[in-house]
Design a protein around this motif. Sequence first.
Motif, PDB file in Angstrom:
ATOM      1  N   ALA A   1      55.195  36.550  60.353  1.00  0.00           N
ATOM      2  CA  ALA A   1      53.894  37.084  60.581  1.00  0.00           C
ATOM      3  C   ALA A   1      52.822  36.533  61.393  1.00  0.00           C
ATOM      4  CB  ALA A   1      53.341  37.214  58.973  1.00  0.00           C
ATOM      5  N   LEU A   2      53.222  35.713  62.163  1.00  0.00           N
ATOM      6  CA  LEU A   2      52.404  35.440  63.480  1.00  0.00           C
ATOM      7  C   LEU A   2      51.694  36.368  64.074  1.00  0.00           C
ATOM      8  CD1 LEU A   2      50.993  32.901  64.943  1.00  0.00           C
ATOM      9  CD2 LEU A   2      52.992  32.824  66.506  1.00  0.00           C
ATOM     10  N   VAL A   3      52.663  37.457  64.510  1.00  0.00           N
ATOM     11  CA  VAL A   3      51.992  38.793  65.043  1.00  0.00           C
ATOM     12  C   VAL A   3      51.788  39.789  63.905  1.00  0.00           C
ATOM     13  CG1 VAL A   3      52.445  40.518  66.898  1.00  0.00           C
ATOM     14  CG2 VAL A   3      52.897  38.139  67.295  1.00  0.00           C
ATOM     15  N   THR A   4      50.616  40.194  63.627  1.00  0.00           N
ATOM     16  CA  THR A   4      50.435  40.932  62.570  1.00  0.00           C
ATOM     17  C   THR A   4      51.178  42.330  62.488  1.00  0.00           C
ATOM     18  OG1 THR A   4      48.225  39.763  62.041  1.00  0.00           O
ATOM     19  CG2 THR A   4      48.646  42.077  61.111  1.00  0.00           C
ATOM     20  N   PHE A   5      50.825  42.887  64.024  1.00  0.00           N
ATOM     21  CA  PHE A   5      51.424  44.428  63.978  1.00  0.00           C
ATOM     22  C   PHE A   5      51.965  44.115  65.542  1.00  0.00           C
ATOM     23  CE2 PHE A   5      47.351  45.213  62.008  1.00  0.00           C
ATOM     24  CZ  PHE A   5      47.843  46.346  61.054  1.00  0.00           C
ATOM     25  N   SER A   6      53.370  44.669  65.418  1.00  0.00           N
ATOM     26  CA  SER A   6      54.308  44.487  66.691  1.00  0.00           C
ATOM     27  C   SER A   6      53.634  45.809  67.543  1.00  0.00           C
ATOM     28  CB  SER A   6      55.704  44.796  66.232  1.00  0.00           C
ATOM     29  OG  SER A   6      55.812  46.276  65.750  1.00  0.00           O
ATOM     30  N   GLY A   7      54.127  45.702  68.729  1.00  0.00           N
ATOM     31  CA  GLY A   7      53.734  46.902  69.669  1.00  0.00           C
ATOM     32  C   GLY A   7      54.140  48.194  69.394  1.00  0.00           C
ATOM     33  N   GLY A   8      55.357  48.351  68.730  1.00  0.00           N
ATOM     34  CA  GLY A   8      56.084  49.659  68.331  1.00  0.00           C
ATOM     35  C   GLY A   8      54.996  50.014  66.996  1.00  0.00           C
ATOM     36  N   GLN A   9      54.687  49.088  66.329  1.00  0.00           N
ATOM     37  CA  GLN A   9      53.663  49.798  64.997  1.00  0.00           C
ATOM     38  C   GLN A   9      52.520  50.250  65.511  1.00  0.00           C
ATOM     39  OE1 GLN A   9      54.155  45.969  62.917  1.00  0.00           O
ATOM     40  NE2 GLN A   9      55.625  46.680  61.499  1.00  0.00           N
ATOM     41  N   ILE A  10      51.847  49.286  66.744  1.00  0.00           N
ATOM     42  CA  ILE A  10      50.521  49.945  67.235  1.00  0.00           C
ATOM     43  C   ILE A  10      50.524  51.233  67.795  1.00  0.00           C
ATOM     44  CG2 ILE A  10      48.704  49.381  68.939  1.00  0.00           C
ATOM     45  CD1 ILE A  10      49.357  46.503  68.391  1.00  0.00           C
ATOM     46  N   LEU A  11      51.898  51.404  68.325  1.00  0.00           N
ATOM     47  CA  LEU A  11      52.051  52.996  68.945  1.00  0.00           C
ATOM     48  C   LEU A  11      52.239  53.769  67.931  1.00  0.00           C
ATOM     49  CD1 LEU A  11      54.323  51.920  72.056  1.00  0.00           C
ATOM     50  CD2 LEU A  11      52.149  52.747  72.227  1.00  0.00           C
ATOM     51  N   PHE A  12      52.981  53.422  67.067  1.00  0.00           N
ATOM     52  CA  PHE A  12      53.181  54.535  65.800  1.00  0.00           C
ATOM     53  C   PHE A  12      51.905  54.911  65.197  1.00  0.00           C
ATOM     54  CE2 PHE A  12      54.091  55.240  61.513  1.00  0.00           C
ATOM     55  CZ  PHE A  12      54.630  56.328  61.324  1.00  0.00           C
ATOM     56  N   LEU A  13      51.014  53.887  64.970  1.00  0.00           N
ATOM     57  CA  LEU A  13      49.929  54.090  63.993  1.00  0.00           C
ATOM     58  C   LEU A  13      48.910  55.045  65.011  1.00  0.00           C
ATOM     59  CD1 LEU A  13      49.171  50.748  62.592  1.00  0.00           C
ATOM     60  CD2 LEU A  13      49.894  52.971  61.453  1.00  0.00           C
ATOM     61  N   GLY A  14      49.000  54.692  66.200  1.00  0.00           N
ATOM     62  CA  GLY A  14      48.128  55.486  67.245  1.00  0.00           C
ATOM     63  C   GLY A  14      48.346  56.831  67.222  1.00  0.00           C
ATOM     64  N   ALA A  15      49.754  56.984  67.476  1.00  0.00           N
ATOM     65  CA  ALA A  15      50.317  58.457  67.548  1.00  0.00           C
ATOM     66  C   ALA A  15      50.067  58.962  66.151  1.00  0.00           C
ATOM     67  CB  ALA A  15      51.685  58.314  67.623  1.00  0.00           C
ATOM     68  N   LEU A  16      50.158  58.482  64.914  1.00  0.00           N
ATOM     69  CA  LEU A  16      49.956  59.159  63.638  1.00  0.00           C
ATOM     70  C   LEU A  16      48.612  59.488  63.602  1.00  0.00           C
ATOM     71  CD1 LEU A  16      51.211  59.800  60.945  1.00  0.00           C
ATOM     72  CD2 LEU A  16      50.438  57.673  60.110  1.00  0.00           C
ATOM     73  N   VAL A  17      47.650  58.660  63.827  1.00  0.00           N
ATOM     74  CA  VAL A  17      46.193  58.912  63.686  1.00  0.00           C
ATOM     75  C   VAL A  17      45.900  60.073  64.736  1.00  0.00           C
ATOM     76  CG1 VAL A  17      43.712  58.026  64.372  1.00  0.00           C
ATOM     77  CG2 VAL A  17      45.382  56.448  63.039  1.00  0.00           C
ATOM     78  N   SER A  18      46.470  60.146  65.999  1.00  0.00           N
ATOM     79  CA  SER A  18      46.131  61.247  66.924  1.00  0.00           C
ATOM     80  C   SER A  18      46.640  62.553  66.354  1.00  0.00           C
ATOM     81  CB  SER A  18      46.572  60.917  68.205  1.00  0.00           C
ATOM     82  OG  SER A  18      46.308  59.729  68.547  1.00  0.00           O
ATOM     83  N   LEU A  19      47.736  62.545  65.929  1.00  0.00           N
ATOM     84  CA  LEU A  19      48.372  63.708  65.239  1.00  0.00           C
ATOM     85  C   LEU A  19      47.710  64.325  64.211  1.00  0.00           C
ATOM     86  CD1 LEU A  19      50.894  65.664  65.360  1.00  0.00           C
ATOM     87  CD2 LEU A  19      52.226  64.213  63.793  1.00  0.00           C
ATOM     88  N   LEU A  20      47.062  63.408  63.153  1.00  0.00           N
ATOM     89  CA  LEU A  20      46.180  63.843  62.018  1.00  0.00           C
ATOM     90  C   LEU A  20      44.827  64.304  62.460  1.00  0.00           C
ATOM     91  CD1 LEU A  20      46.888  61.068  59.601  1.00  0.00           C
ATOM     92  CD2 LEU A  20      47.429  63.544  59.235  1.00  0.00           C
ATOM     93  N   ALA A  21      44.336  63.603  63.615  1.00  0.00           N
ATOM     94  CA  ALA A  21      43.079  64.360  63.923  1.00  0.00           C
ATOM     95  C   ALA A  21      43.280  65.788  64.709  1.00  0.00           C
ATOM     96  CB  ALA A  21      42.628  63.226  65.208  1.00  0.00           C
ATOM     97  N   ALA A  22      44.275  65.674  65.343  1.00  0.00           N
ATOM     98  CA  ALA A  22      44.524  67.233  66.208  1.00  0.00           C
ATOM     99  C   ALA A  22      44.591  68.170  64.972  1.00  0.00           C
ATOM    100  CB  ALA A  22      45.783  66.892  67.105  1.00  0.00           C
ATOM    101  N   ALA A  23      45.575  67.920  63.904  1.00  0.00           N
ATOM    102  CA  ALA A  23      45.841  68.757  63.055  1.00  0.00           C
ATOM    103  C   ALA A  23      44.455  69.307  62.005  1.00  0.00           C
ATOM    104  CB  ALA A  23      46.929  68.035  61.845  1.00  0.00           C
ATOM    105  N   PHE A  24      43.634  68.117  61.876  1.00  0.00           N
ATOM    106  CA  PHE A  24      42.365  68.125  61.107  1.00  0.00           C
ATOM    107  C   PHE A  24      41.326  69.339  62.152  1.00  0.00           C
ATOM    108  CE2 PHE A  24      42.962  64.790  58.063  1.00  0.00           C
ATOM    109  CZ  PHE A  24      42.443  65.524  56.926  1.00  0.00           C
ATOM    110  N   TRP A  25      41.636  69.027  63.330  1.00  0.00           N
ATOM    111  CA  TRP A  25      40.816  69.838  64.350  1.00  0.00           C
ATOM    112  C   TRP A  25      41.166  71.332  64.299  1.00  0.00           C
ATOM    113  CZ3 TRP A  25      36.653  69.109  67.141  1.00  0.00           C
ATOM    114  CH2 TRP A  25      36.179  70.057  68.257  1.00  0.00           C
TER     115      TRP A  25
END
Length: 608
Positions: free
Chosen positions: A163-187
């Motif tokens: 757990a030295l690295v809290t978020f892996s690069g793939g998890q950061i990309l996934f969370l970013g994509a999920l937030v973007s997708l939800l923001a677009a859907a709400f829009w």
Amino acid sequence: MRVGEALLKSGDIGQEDLDRALGIQKIWGSPIGTILMAQGIINGQQLARVLSEQSGLPYRNLVEEPPDPEAVSLGVRGVGEDFLRRRQMVPCEVGEGGVLGVALVNPEDREGLEELARRLGCPVEPFVTSDRDLYFALDRSFRKRYVDESVMGLFFRTPEESALVTFSGGQILFLGALVSLLAAAFWRDPTRTGTALFVAVNAFYLVSILFKLAASLQGARYEIQEQVSDEEVAALREEDLPVYTLLLPLYREPGVVPKLVEGIRNLDYPASRLDVKVLLEEDDPQTLQAFREARPPANFQIVRVPRSVPTTKPKACNYGLLFAKGEYLTIYDAEDVPERDQLKKAVAAFRKGPPELVCIQAALNYYNSEQNFLTRMFTLEYSYWFDYMLPGIEALRLPIPLGGTSNHFRTRVLRELGGWDPFNVTEDADLGVRAGAHRYRVATLNSTTYEEANSRLGNWLRQRSRWIKGYMQTYLVHMRHPLRLYRRIGGRAFWGFQLLIGGTCVTFLVNPLLWGLFLLWLTLRPEALSLLFPPGVFAMSTFCLVVGNALAIHLNMLAVFRRKLFRLTPYALLNPIYWLLHSLAAYKALWQLFTKPFYWEKTTHGLG
């Protein structure tokens, strides 16, 4: 002359001491010197001097005469530090003609001396030293190496499991994509998106509760394979019992030391086969002084953990693991009172279990359950978790998140797994899941360790926020490669992990939001929320609020039966209040996950 007679002749013991030790030896089967040390009659230096006289080898005090760094380096180049630590020897000087002086604890270890001489290609001259002197010499010579291994060992071997690295690069990309997708859907369509999200969260919430109900009913129904009967314990021959290492991590807790020492000495296990490691941080002189005043027997060894970041319990345990001598190993916290036969039950369970059984978790409960509201709720929670939930998870063959204490390991496999993750603040839960991911089994044991339940709200919030943050870390670590995890542990265990580890965090976070939104709509019927509650959604929300919470209350009522804690049954009705405290701790945990993920919220003991 035998060891006992030599100690009697030197005046280190009296005739009564020797007679008592000889009587114990008939039962325990241990060397007389080890028995006298475990009884607190002699110390390691006294035994080492007698062994020196018996063997005709010179005695060396490694504290007063530390090893020559050049000799230590020569030995490490030839056989490695691990060989020296395992064989309990250390090169201490290079004499005339290139003869290497070697201090060792066991003067009869001719095999180790011969292997050392063969691999170094030079003659060796043995000295006898005490086990404590050897520890000080090794710790002084290899301190930086030991700290690096304790802190970074897991990361260096398998970085994706740390757990030295809290978020892996793939998890950061996934969370970013999920937030973007939800923001677009709400829009595009805020009403439908909000309704769909609300339904999804409600459905996950309900499935999590139903999963816990199913696991608890399974735990109530099945007898666990590794549970041990009193007859099986009685059948164990004490002379055949293995050495058992006990790790006792403490930090600034001098007040609990006398009770802890007394509890360990009361265990029904041959004291001569107990390897007790007291793990103390270097910046904790108060607890060190308390142990000196308690005068524990010589099978208690104080291990000073060097100051380094992070200052966590798992780092201290990794440091102690380096010096563990036992075939099996367990951890007890400062305030723990284990049942007397727990170690024997664990040995019997390991012997009857399959080879892949790596860990056995004893139940935890509380001795101060009647102190106040918090201790009563804590006792209900632990009774449900350890008496029903974990046995049910085991019966379903799902990964078991370990408790923070009284987990018993095969020491060899624990080292193979990399020990504990010092960057995970619930290192126990992480290790249980990691063992499952490596296809090892974890089982439960019908033995209880009694602890002190937190009785103060601030203390409880610090402890609980750390636990929930550790669950978040554990989920993130093991979900870095979801498909790999799915293939390694199988579909059932994978989805069980989602609901048990991930679901616990999500439930605590969304609980107040769901309750608040539904109750706000139910009482005020604001127009802005009406669109979120068409008939189908209203029915699901009502079911989650009423039936889901009723099921959860029922689970806590179920918890009283095995321990006959019927006086606590009415308090199960107050669980919604307790869950709101969990939610408060969960949001604190979420904040710290981003701001200080490795910060260890210290729990104060001795308040009960």
